[in-house]
Design an enzyme around this catalytic site. Structure first.
Site, short mmCIF file in Angstrom:
data_model
loop_
_atom_site.label_atom_id
_atom_site.label_comp_id
_atom_site.label_asym_id
_atom_site.label_seq_id
_atom_site.Cartn_x
_atom_site.Cartn_y
_atom_site.Cartn_z
N ASP A 148 40.56 38.98 56.48
CA ASP A 148 39.95 40.31 56.41
C ASP A 148 40.32 41.12 57.64
O ASP A 148 40.43 42.35 57.58
CB ASP A 148 38.42 40.17 56.30
N CYS A 198 39.29 47.46 55.34
CA CYS A 198 39.77 47.07 54.02
C CYS A 198 40.78 48.11 53.56
O CYS A 198 40.53 49.31 53.66
CB CYS A 198 38.61 46.98 53.03
P1 HMG Z 1 48.09 44.97 39.18
O1 HMG Z 1 49.21 45.80 39.73
O2 HMG Z 1 47.10 45.62 38.31
O3 HMG Z 1 48.53 43.65 38.41
O4 HMG Z 1 47.36 44.31 40.42
P2 HMG Z 1 49.86 43.06 37.87
O5 HMG Z 1 49.45 41.81 37.19
O6 HMG Z 1 50.61 44.11 37.12
O7 HMG Z 1 50.70 42.65 39.17
C1 HMG Z 1 51.50 43.53 39.90
C2 HMG Z 1 52.59 42.74 40.61
O8 HMG Z 1 51.98 41.84 41.55
C3 HMG Z 1 53.42 41.86 39.69
O9 HMG Z 1 54.70 41.74 40.27
C4 HMG Z 1 52.72 40.53 39.77
O10 HMG Z 1 53.56 39.43 39.48
C5 HMG Z 1 52.30 40.47 41.22
P3 HMG Z 1 55.99 42.45 39.58
O11 HMG Z 1 56.07 41.86 38.21
O12 HMG Z 1 55.67 43.93 39.57
O13 HMG Z 1 57.12 42.08 40.50
N1 HMG Z 1 51.10 39.66 41.40
C6 HMG Z 1 50.97 38.76 42.40
N2 HMG Z 1 51.80 38.37 43.38
C7 HMG Z 1 51.34 37.41 44.22
N3 HMG Z 1 50.11 36.86 44.13
C8 HMG Z 1 49.26 37.23 43.17
C9 HMG Z 1 49.68 38.23 42.24
N4 HMG Z 1 49.10 38.82 41.19
C10 HMG Z 1 49.98 39.69 40.69
N5 HMG Z 1 48.05 36.69 43.09
C11 HMG Z 1 46.00 42.65 41.49
C12 HMG Z 1 46.23 43.51 40.26
C13 HMG Z 1 44.66 41.97 41.38
C14 HMG Z 1 47.12 41.61 41.58
C15 HMG Z 1 46.06 43.59 42.72
O14 HMG Z 1 45.16 44.62 42.52
C16 HMG Z 1 45.75 42.89 44.02
O15 HMG Z 1 46.51 42.07 44.49
N6 HMG Z 1 44.60 43.22 44.63
C17 HMG Z 1 44.16 42.61 45.86
C18 HMG Z 1 43.66 43.66 46.79
C19 HMG Z 1 43.17 43.06 48.06
O16 HMG Z 1 43.66 42.05 48.54
N7 HMG Z 1 42.14 43.69 48.66
C20 HMG Z 1 41.57 43.27 49.90
C21 HMG Z 1 40.70 42.07 49.75
S1 HMG Z 1 39.04 42.39 49.17
C22 HMG Z 1 38.18 42.82 50.57
O17 HMG Z 1 38.75 42.98 51.60
C23 HMG Z 1 36.69 42.88 50.52
C24 HMG Z 1 36.02 41.66 51.13
O18 HMG Z 1 36.44 41.47 52.47
C25 HMG Z 1 34.52 41.82 51.11
C26 HMG Z 1 34.05 43.15 51.65
O19 HMG Z 1 34.34 43.50 52.79
O20 HMG Z 1 33.39 43.83 50.89
C27 HMG Z 1 36.36 40.39 50.35
MG MG Z 2 35.55 42.63 54.30
#
Ligand code: HMG
Ligand code: MG
Length: 283
Positions: free
Chosen positions: A14, A238
């Site tokens: 994070d 974030c």
């Molecule tokens: P999308 O674009 O809707 O989904 O993303 P997709 O399935 O079309 O995937 C897009 C591309 O990413 C594709 O590649 C997939 O293969 C690849 P392409 O075919 O275009 O070459 N892909 C991946 N690659 C590696 N690992 C994976 C993966 N999944 C798909 N797991 C998705 C949907 C969920 C993947 C995207 O929105 C995403 O990765 N989101 C994560 C965002 C994130 O990390 N946010 C920060 C963390 S949350 C946070 O900080 C809050 C927290 O701390 C608590 C708080 O503070 O409140 C937890």
């Molecule tokens: Mg957080």
């Protein structure tokens, strides 16, 4: 004997995910290795998310492969879908975390889907983790305030907590993602959530944008919570939460908890060393 309160260290994930400058993998490994000496039971090392969405975490597997594992530490990784889960397991993550949102606006920004769709997407992770006997933690983001939808109703948080509980999450961490929570709003949120999940299965994950995170921790302690997420050096923010400042600093939480008479089991000198490393990585 002083009562134990656990700090779950978040800086490598994070903390770093929002840094614009790509941090060298070796520096991330050095940070985790330093944290491993500080006495944590759990460290969130990285996330297996789309590198198009969060380029900083593209070296997740290399980081997990490079760290010197302490036997007393569980090394966790964030996984948004089955692809991420499988990669995290292959890289040797001890446990994984799934992350949902209490608001539709933040769910869309963070996961590109609705809250219900995100829960459905977690099902295959849960199924695979059950077979692998891997623990799954849950997060709920924006538990009091959302940068897109405004104030979040406590009942909305409780509904998502119930969904994560039903999926089988062993603990749910409640994220004040943009650090706008106050003891009053945190308390109201927790009262609703406690109808769904007991305090011993909940964690507080507070960002410190408005400088109230330590007060929010005290309010949560009063309602029985004994696990708090924090990041050394107050690293973080974030990528999908405009205006979010860092996580509350681990060393500040540690000091406050000790002042309140709790035992954290952490070595303050090593924490200071890790905080200095973390601050050096900040852009
Ligand atoms: P999308 O674009 O809707 O989904 O993303 P997709 O399935 O079309 O995937 C897009 C591309 O990413 C594709 O590649 C997939 O293969 C690849 P392409 O075919 O275009 O070459 N892909 C991946 N690659 C590696 N690992 C994976 C993966 N999944 C798909 N797991 C998705 C949907 C969920 C993947 C995207 O929105 C995403 O990765 N989101 C994560 C965002 C994130 O990390 N946010 C920060 C963390 S949350 C946070 O900080 C809050 C927290 O701390 C608590 C708080 O503070 O409140 C937890
Ligand atoms: Mg957080």
């Amino acid at each position: 004997m002083a009562e134990f309160v656990e700090i779950f260290e978040m800086a490598p994930r994070d903390g770093l995910q929002n840094e614009k400058r790509l941090i060298p993998t070796a520096d991330k490994i050095a940070l985790v290795d330093c944290l491993s000496r500080a006495g944590f039971r759990r460290i969130e090392v990285t996330s297996f998310v789309s590198p198009k969405w969060v380029p900083q975490m593209a070296d997740a597997a290399e980081v997990l492969a490079g760290i010197a594992r302490a036997p007393s530490v569980r090394y966790a990784a964030l996984t948004p879908n089955l692809k991420g889960y499988q990669a995290a397991r292959a890289a040797g993550a001890d446990e994984v975390a799934i992350f949902a949102s209490a608001s539709e606006g933040f769910s869309r920004a963070n996961l590109n889907c609705s809250i219900n769709e995100s829960i459905e997407r977690f099902l295959p992770i849960i199924e695979a983790a059950r077979l692998d006997q891997v623990r799954v933690r849950g997060y709920v983001s924006v538990v009091t305030d959302c940068p897109f939808d405004g104030a979040v109703a406590p009942g909305a948080v409780a509904r998502v907590v119930a969904a994560l509980r039903d999926l089988g999450c062993y603990e749910v961490s409640l994220g004040d993602t943009i650090g706008q929570g106050r003891p009053e709003t945190i308390t109201a949120m927790l009262r609703a959530v406690l109808d769904e999940m007991p305090a011993q299965s909940l964690a507080g994950h507070y960002h410190d944008t408005a400088g109230r995170a330590l007060d929010n921790i005290e309010a949560s302690l009063a309602l029985g919570l004994r696990v708090f997420d924090a990041a050394v050096g107050g690293l973080g923010g974030c990528p999908y939460a405009p205006g979010a400042a860092g996580n509350v600093a681990t060393e500040a939480v540690d000091a406050r908890l000790r002042a309140l008479g709790y035992d954290t089991g952490l070595k303050a000198a090593v924490l200071a060393e890790a905080a200095a490393l973390a601050r050096g990585m900040r852009g």
